[in-house]
Design a protein around this motif. Sequence first.
Motif, PDB file in Angstrom:
ATOM      1  N   ALA A  22     -18.721 -17.409 -21.466  1.00 24.91           N
ATOM      2  CA  ALA A  22     -17.551 -17.982 -22.186  1.00 24.91           C
ATOM      3  C   ALA A  22     -17.515 -19.712 -21.809  1.00 24.91           C
ATOM      4  CB  ALA A  22     -16.420 -17.065 -21.891  1.00 24.91           C
ATOM      5  N   HIS A  23     -17.548 -20.369 -22.663  1.00 22.92           N
ATOM      6  CA  HIS A  23     -17.549 -21.689 -22.673  1.00 22.92           C
ATOM      7  C   HIS A  23     -16.795 -22.558 -23.462  1.00 22.92           C
ATOM      8  CE1 HIS A  23     -20.907 -21.358 -25.265  1.00 22.92           C
ATOM      9  NE2 HIS A  23     -20.508 -22.639 -25.557  1.00 22.92           N
ATOM     10  N   GLU A  24     -16.563 -23.860 -23.085  1.00 21.83           N
ATOM     11  CA  GLU A  24     -15.693 -24.684 -24.022  1.00 21.83           C
ATOM     12  C   GLU A  24     -16.594 -26.108 -23.886  1.00 21.83           C
ATOM     13  OE1 GLU A  24     -11.443 -25.100 -23.674  1.00 21.83           O
ATOM     14  OE2 GLU A  24     -11.766 -23.362 -22.187  1.00 21.83           O
ATOM     15  N   ARG A  25     -16.627 -26.786 -24.921  1.00 24.60           N
ATOM     16  CA  ARG A  25     -17.274 -28.111 -24.878  1.00 24.60           C
ATOM     17  C   ARG A  25     -16.153 -29.134 -25.559  1.00 24.60           C
ATOM     18  NH1 ARG A  25     -23.414 -28.075 -26.875  1.00 24.60           N
ATOM     19  NH2 ARG A  25     -23.742 -29.634 -25.857  1.00 24.60           N
ATOM     20  N   MET A  26     -16.140 -30.442 -24.996  1.00 27.32           N
ATOM     21  CA  MET A  26     -15.066 -31.425 -25.671  1.00 27.32           C
ATOM     22  C   MET A  26     -15.621 -32.792 -25.235  1.00 27.32           C
ATOM     23  SD  MET A  26     -12.018 -30.832 -23.102  1.00 27.32           S
ATOM     24  CE  MET A  26     -12.120 -29.217 -22.930  1.00 27.32           C
TER      25      MET A  26
ATOM     26  N   ARG B 291     -12.297 -21.012 -15.864  1.00 27.13           N
ATOM     27  CA  ARG B 291     -12.819 -22.302 -16.429  1.00 27.13           C
ATOM     28  C   ARG B 291     -11.529 -23.232 -16.583  1.00 27.13           C
ATOM     29  NH1 ARG B 291     -13.176 -19.065 -20.825  1.00 27.13           N
ATOM     30  NH2 ARG B 291     -12.073 -19.885 -22.902  1.00 27.13           N
ATOM     31  N   GLN B 292     -10.163 -22.383 -16.773  1.00 27.22           N
ATOM     32  CA  GLN B 292      -9.050 -23.170 -17.064  1.00 27.22           C
ATOM     33  C   GLN B 292      -8.741 -24.002 -15.849  1.00 27.22           C
ATOM     34  OE1 GLN B 292      -9.934 -20.521 -18.056  1.00 27.22           O
ATOM     35  NE2 GLN B 292      -9.144 -20.119 -20.253  1.00 27.22           N
TER      36      GLN B 292
ATOM     37  N   TYR C 109      -8.720 -27.713 -16.520  1.00 28.07           N
ATOM     38  CA  TYR C 109      -7.767 -28.238 -17.785  1.00 28.07           C
ATOM     39  C   TYR C 109      -7.066 -29.714 -17.127  1.00 28.07           C
ATOM     40  CZ  TYR C 109      -8.412 -24.610 -21.001  1.00 28.07           C
ATOM     41  OH  TYR C 109      -9.145 -23.862 -21.852  1.00 28.07           O
TER      42      TYR C 109
ATOM     43  N   GLU D 262      -9.324 -33.213 -20.378  1.00 30.21           N
ATOM     44  CA  GLU D 262      -9.074 -34.140 -21.453  1.00 30.21           C
ATOM     45  C   GLU D 262      -9.248 -35.714 -20.947  1.00 30.21           C
ATOM     46  OE1 GLU D 262      -5.485 -33.879 -23.434  1.00 30.21           O
ATOM     47  OE2 GLU D 262      -5.853 -31.760 -23.973  1.00 30.21           O
TER      48      GLU D 262
ATOM     49  N   ILE E 149     -18.118 -29.830 -20.280  1.00 30.53           N
ATOM     50  CA  ILE E 149     -18.669 -28.455 -20.577  1.00 30.53           C
ATOM     51  C   ILE E 149     -18.093 -27.664 -19.664  1.00 30.53           C
ATOM     52  CG2 ILE E 149     -20.520 -26.870 -20.599  1.00 30.53           C
ATOM     53  CD1 ILE E 149     -21.436 -30.191 -21.565  1.00 30.53           C
TER      54      ILE E 149
ATOM     55  N   PHE F 151     -17.035 -23.587 -18.097  1.00 28.40           N
ATOM     56  CA  PHE F 151     -17.709 -22.254 -18.375  1.00 28.40           C
ATOM     57  C   PHE F 151     -17.090 -21.169 -17.395  1.00 28.40           C
ATOM     58  CE2 PHE F 151     -20.805 -23.494 -15.733  1.00 28.40           C
ATOM     59  CZ  PHE F 151     -21.238 -22.395 -15.111  1.00 28.40           C
ATOM     60  N   ASP F 152     -17.127 -19.890 -17.539  1.00 32.10           N
ATOM     61  CA  ASP F 152     -16.602 -19.050 -16.777  1.00 32.10           C
ATOM     62  C   ASP F 152     -17.734 -18.347 -16.079  1.00 32.10           C
ATOM     63  OD1 ASP F 152     -13.963 -19.233 -17.251  1.00 32.10           O
ATOM     64  OD2 ASP F 152     -13.858 -17.635 -19.100  1.00 32.10           O
TER      65      ASP F 152
END
Length: 268
Positions: free
Chosen positions: A2-6, A22-23, A26, A30, A39, A41-42
Amino acid sequence: MAHERMGAGEPLVLVHGISHRRQAWYPVAERLAEHREVILFDLPGHGESPALVTNGRPVKEVLQEVLVELFDELDLHRPHIAGNSLGGRISLEAAADGLVSSATGLSPAGFWQGDLDFAYIRAHFAALMTTARVTRPVAPTLARSGLGRKVMLGSLMTHGERVDRDHLLGDLEHMVAARPALKTIMSAAYPFVTDIPAEVPVTIAWGTKDRVLLPYQAERARRQLPGAEHVRLEGSGHVPMSDDVDGVVDVLLRGSSHGLRSVASAVA
């Protein structure tokens, strides 16, 4: 995983600590995303990622394979990496293996001194797990107030009141769920003894109020990695991202900048 990209720019992979998710990033993500492609990820067995399965293989080998697969999936070639606690250790190992362009560790694991010190670390996480399970029924009530959040997170950070109530409750649920992964990783733990190539920039930052990996370990890291940039995060705990947003953002941006990495007021 599980991942996020920003964001956009040089890629910076952020790795959370053991029993976290991964939170955890947070509070700073930003701000970092204004300058980097970030990036999150968990790790296996954490957050929303699949379970950690070793099938008898060394944990270090399994986690490295997960990291390489993530880089391949996201088309990342030697990105920058930074991590907290276990994530810091993973970042240093990635630097030693030539997988990244730079590595930053926030209180990275692996610099304890002997079995007694490691027994303290194990006991600390065992107590965290027990507390998380026991307090689950009353956690929603306790977390309503800033003081309650500060007390609940007191062993991990100095300003737990800054963590959002829902975020905290999610962390507690995922902490309990990560218990099998924690047991597997802890049972395979050993000190960091690997050489890192001189051409890979390394930054080590340590919270002066760290109650998990006690701040004396920062001095051990300094002796073992004399070529790294060593930074004190004044007043921060083991998970400093909420304790000192400005300081952590500064360290991570400078650590991933290939050059000019003096951290003016924070360098010890």
